[in-house]
Design an enzyme around this catalytic site. Structure first.
Site, short mmCIF file in Angstrom:
data_model
loop_
_atom_site.label_atom_id
_atom_site.label_comp_id
_atom_site.label_asym_id
_atom_site.label_seq_id
_atom_site.Cartn_x
_atom_site.Cartn_y
_atom_site.Cartn_z
N CYS A 1 96.83 86.27 57.36
CA CYS A 1 96.49 87.04 56.17
C CYS A 1 95.43 88.02 56.61
O CYS A 1 94.98 88.00 57.75
CB CYS A 1 96.02 86.16 55.04
SG CYS A 1 94.31 85.69 55.18
N LYS B 1 87.84 79.23 40.84
CA LYS B 1 89.21 79.37 41.37
C LYS B 1 89.48 78.34 42.45
O LYS B 1 90.52 77.68 42.44
CB LYS B 1 89.40 80.77 41.96
CG LYS B 1 90.67 80.91 42.78
CD LYS B 1 90.85 82.31 43.32
CE LYS B 1 90.32 82.54 44.70
NZ LYS B 1 91.13 81.99 45.79
N ASN B 2 88.54 78.19 43.37
CA ASN B 2 88.79 77.31 44.52
C ASN B 2 88.70 75.83 44.18
O ASN B 2 88.98 74.98 45.01
CB ASN B 2 87.84 77.65 45.68
CG ASN B 2 88.20 78.98 46.32
OD1 ASN B 2 89.29 79.50 46.08
ND2 ASN B 2 87.29 79.54 47.09
N ARG C 1 93.46 88.40 41.72
CA ARG C 1 93.75 87.05 42.20
C ARG C 1 92.57 86.11 41.95
O ARG C 1 92.76 84.92 41.75
CB ARG C 1 94.01 87.06 43.71
CG ARG C 1 95.33 87.67 44.11
CD ARG C 1 95.59 87.40 45.58
NE ARG C 1 95.21 86.02 45.89
CZ ARG C 1 94.70 85.63 47.04
NH1 ARG C 1 94.52 86.48 48.02
NH2 ARG C 1 94.37 84.37 47.24
N ASP D 1 82.87 83.56 51.61
CA ASP D 1 83.34 84.28 50.41
C ASP D 1 82.27 85.14 49.75
O ASP D 1 82.55 85.82 48.76
CB ASP D 1 83.89 83.28 49.38
CG ASP D 1 85.29 82.79 49.75
OD1 ASP D 1 85.92 83.39 50.63
OD2 ASP D 1 85.75 81.81 49.12
N ARG E 1 94.19 82.03 60.42
CA ARG E 1 94.19 80.91 59.49
C ARG E 1 95.28 79.85 59.78
O ARG E 1 96.23 79.67 59.01
CB ARG E 1 94.30 81.43 58.06
CG ARG E 1 93.22 82.44 57.76
CD ARG E 1 93.18 82.88 56.34
NE ARG E 1 92.50 81.95 55.47
CZ ARG E 1 92.29 82.18 54.19
NH1 ARG E 1 92.72 83.27 53.63
NH2 ARG E 1 91.66 81.30 53.44
C1 UD1 Z 1 88.00 79.04 53.92
C2 UD1 Z 1 86.52 78.81 53.70
C3 UD1 Z 1 86.30 78.65 52.22
C4 UD1 Z 1 86.84 79.88 51.52
C5 UD1 Z 1 88.30 80.18 51.88
C6 UD1 Z 1 88.77 81.52 51.35
C7 UD1 Z 1 84.88 77.54 55.01
C8 UD1 Z 1 84.63 76.34 55.87
N1 UD1 Z 1 86.09 77.66 54.46
O1 UD1 Z 1 88.70 77.92 53.42
O2 UD1 Z 1 84.93 78.50 51.95
O3 UD1 Z 1 86.77 79.71 50.12
O4 UD1 Z 1 88.41 80.23 53.28
O5 UD1 Z 1 88.08 82.57 51.90
O6 UD1 Z 1 84.00 78.35 54.80
N2 UD1 Z 1 91.24 76.14 60.73
C9 UD1 Z 1 92.03 75.75 61.81
N3 UD1 Z 1 93.06 74.87 61.58
C10 UD1 Z 1 93.35 74.38 60.34
C11 UD1 Z 1 92.55 74.79 59.26
C12 UD1 Z 1 91.50 75.66 59.50
O7 UD1 Z 1 91.81 76.17 62.93
O8 UD1 Z 1 94.30 73.59 60.20
C13 UD1 Z 1 90.10 77.06 60.94
C14 UD1 Z 1 90.21 78.37 60.20
O9 UD1 Z 1 90.91 79.34 60.94
C15 UD1 Z 1 88.76 78.74 60.00
C16 UD1 Z 1 88.07 77.39 59.81
O10 UD1 Z 1 88.96 76.44 60.40
O11 UD1 Z 1 88.22 79.36 61.13
C17 UD1 Z 1 87.80 77.00 58.38
O12 UD1 Z 1 89.01 77.14 57.66
P1 UD1 Z 1 89.31 76.41 56.29
O13 UD1 Z 1 88.04 75.94 55.69
O14 UD1 Z 1 90.41 75.45 56.45
O15 UD1 Z 1 89.91 77.60 55.48
P2 UD1 Z 1 90.16 77.61 53.97
O16 UD1 Z 1 90.48 76.28 53.43
O17 UD1 Z 1 91.09 78.74 53.76
#
Ligand code: UD1
Length: 420
Positions: free
Chosen positions: A118, A22-23, A399, A307, A123
């Site tokens: 969420c 999915k990802n 999902r 995850d 996030r």
């Molecule tokens: C994250 C997970 C991913 C997982 C997905 C769904 C990690 C590094 N990422 O990806 O493995 O599949 O959730 O559960 O394990 N952040 C900020 N600012 C930003 C973007 C991120 O502060 O602009 C922070 C987030 O709050 C979090 C961390 O960075 O604490 C990692 O987030 P990110 O990897 O971007 O989240 P996803 O892409 O949703």
């Protein structure tokens, strides 16, 4: 709303087909927006999130059409005729925010709803925006939407992420592919799904080096072309079913699963007493003896994935001894704890860590699924529990997991979906 009923206590035996990731599928679909040619993706999983992404691309004017009859091959392509990503779609699926990069790169403007919080945490998206600003984009906030403009082409830039972000790495990698000049993404995420995305971008004519490392160097090109790409198998689905085999005390062959994508998951499961063997065409997972309490801390890849945290916790709740599960990626990803405790687990949360004291067995109960991976953790608990477990609110599950109840029932689980 559908529910899933499980009567636990049956060891699983048989084979489970692991679907496309999915990802990986969602960002790859977005990458299809970078060209008017057709990008054909195969091994696309049949998931609600993929349908939502198809809807979003259609909203932008980009057609997503099935190819052939397998239901797993999609063709993406067409001119972008609308640059707005509406709240109703983005709030359902955070990956929608990834369209910001290609919209700016292709048409120089975008209006994308802010995803909002969420279930698992706040996030933020500041890293996506800061990176695109460094590439020349200008943003303003307007009624919950980000309005973005990139006069002329986006420009290459050196972007050093202060911490690893999967989403921001993807957004900027996609945008940089069509930017003017060189972009360096330092401290980039290294997840296999990012490697899959980069591989597809290269097949589309992109020029990317450092793939698989934390430093991606992108030489922007003026135009990308169509390609055909097969999506990698889902490592989280793999880990989840490995936990299912383990908690039930059974043995399951996970077809198409790849050991090299599992990172710390495989090491941690083995330490806990789960046997994982590489065999032609997939992985054999068995639990012959007892499970041992084992610690896990979530980290970016190749560390233990956030995850997999909820599923691993379900497994540890019936292991011998205690384990400490620490969540470092999201601040609020322990909602499954209360539900597992309702089934007799002994878990206490202290800040970012949960102490799990293993119990001999769980007891079935009605429980509520709070997010995607938590849903699967409750199904696992149900498989290992005595009596009947009813998992409510399973729409989260659809999902990200395809046909869970059919895959598990085919291995002998007593599980059924109840519509309603
Ligand atoms: C994250 C997970 C991913 C997982 C997905 C769904 C990690 C590094 N990422 O990806 O493995 O599949 O959730 O559960 O394990 N952040 C900020 N600012 C930003 C973007 C991120 O502060 O602009 C922070 C987030 O709050 C979090 C961390 O960075 O604490 C990692 O987030 P990110 O990897 O971007 O989240 P996803 O892409 O949703």
């Amino acid at each position: 709303m559908d529910r899933i009923r499980i009567r636990g206590g049956r060891p699983l035996a048989g084979e489970i087909q692991i679907g496309g990731a999915k990802n990986a599928a969602l960002p790859l679909m977005v990458a299809g927006m970078l060209t008017e040619d057709r990008v054909v993706l195969s091994n696309v999983p049949k998931l609600a999130d993929v349908d939502t992404m198809s809807l979003l691309l259609a909203q932008h004017g980009v057609a997503v059409e099935p190819v052939g009859n397998d239901g797993r091959t999609l063709s993406i392509g067409g001119a972008i005729t609308n640059t707005e990503a509406p709240y109703d779609i983005v709030r359902k699926m955070r990956a929608s925010f990834l369209v910001l990069g290609p919209l700016l790169a292709r048409v120089g403007e975008a209006r994308v709803s802010l995803p909002g919080g969420c279930g698992i945490g706040t996030r933020p998206i500041d890293l996506h925006l800061k990176g695109l600003e460094q590439m020349g984009a200008v943003f303003e906030l307007d009624e919950g939407y980000i309005n973005g403009r990139a006069p002329g082409r986006l420009r290459g830039a050196t972007i050093v992420f202060p911490f690893v972000s999967v989403g921001a790495t993807e957004n900027l990698l996609i945008a940089a592919s069509l930017a003017d000049g060189q972009t360096v993404l330092a401290n980039a995420a290294r997840e296999p799904e990012i490697t899959d995305l980069a591989t597809c971008l290269v097949a589309m004519g992109g020029r990317i080096t450092g793939i698989g490392t934390d430093k991606l160097v992108v030489e922007g090109v003026e135009r990308l072309h169509g390609t055909e790409h097969t999506i990698i198998p889902d490592r989280i689905e793999t880990g989840s079913y490995a936990c299912a085999a383990a908690i039930s005390g059974g043995s399951v062959f996970l077809r198409d699963a790849r050991l090299e994508h599992l990172g710390a998951t495989v090491r941690t499961l083995r330490e806990a007493g789960v046997e994982i063997l590489e065999q032609p065409g997939g992985l054999m997972v068995k639990r012959l003896n007892g499970l041992h309490g084992t610690d896990a801390m979530t980290e970016p890849y190749p560390g233990f994935p956030t995850d997999m945290q909820a599923q691993f916790m379900a497994l540890m709740s019936v292991a011998e001894g205690a384990s400490m599960v620490t969540e470092t990626i999201f601040e609020n990803r322990f909602m499954h704890v209360q539900e597992l405790n309702r089934m007799g687990a002994r878990i206490n949360v202290h800040g970012a860590s949960a102490i799990v004291r293993g119990v001999p067995s769980l007891k079935g109960a009605p429980v509520m699924a709070t997010d995607l991976r938590a849903s699967l953790s409750l199904i696992l608990a149900g498989l290992g529990a005595k009596g009947e477990t009813m998992v409510n609110r399973v729409y989260h599950l659809d999902r990200g997991y395809e046909a869970v109840e059919r895959k598990l029932a085919a291995c002998g689980a007593d599980i059924e979906r109840i519509g309603g």
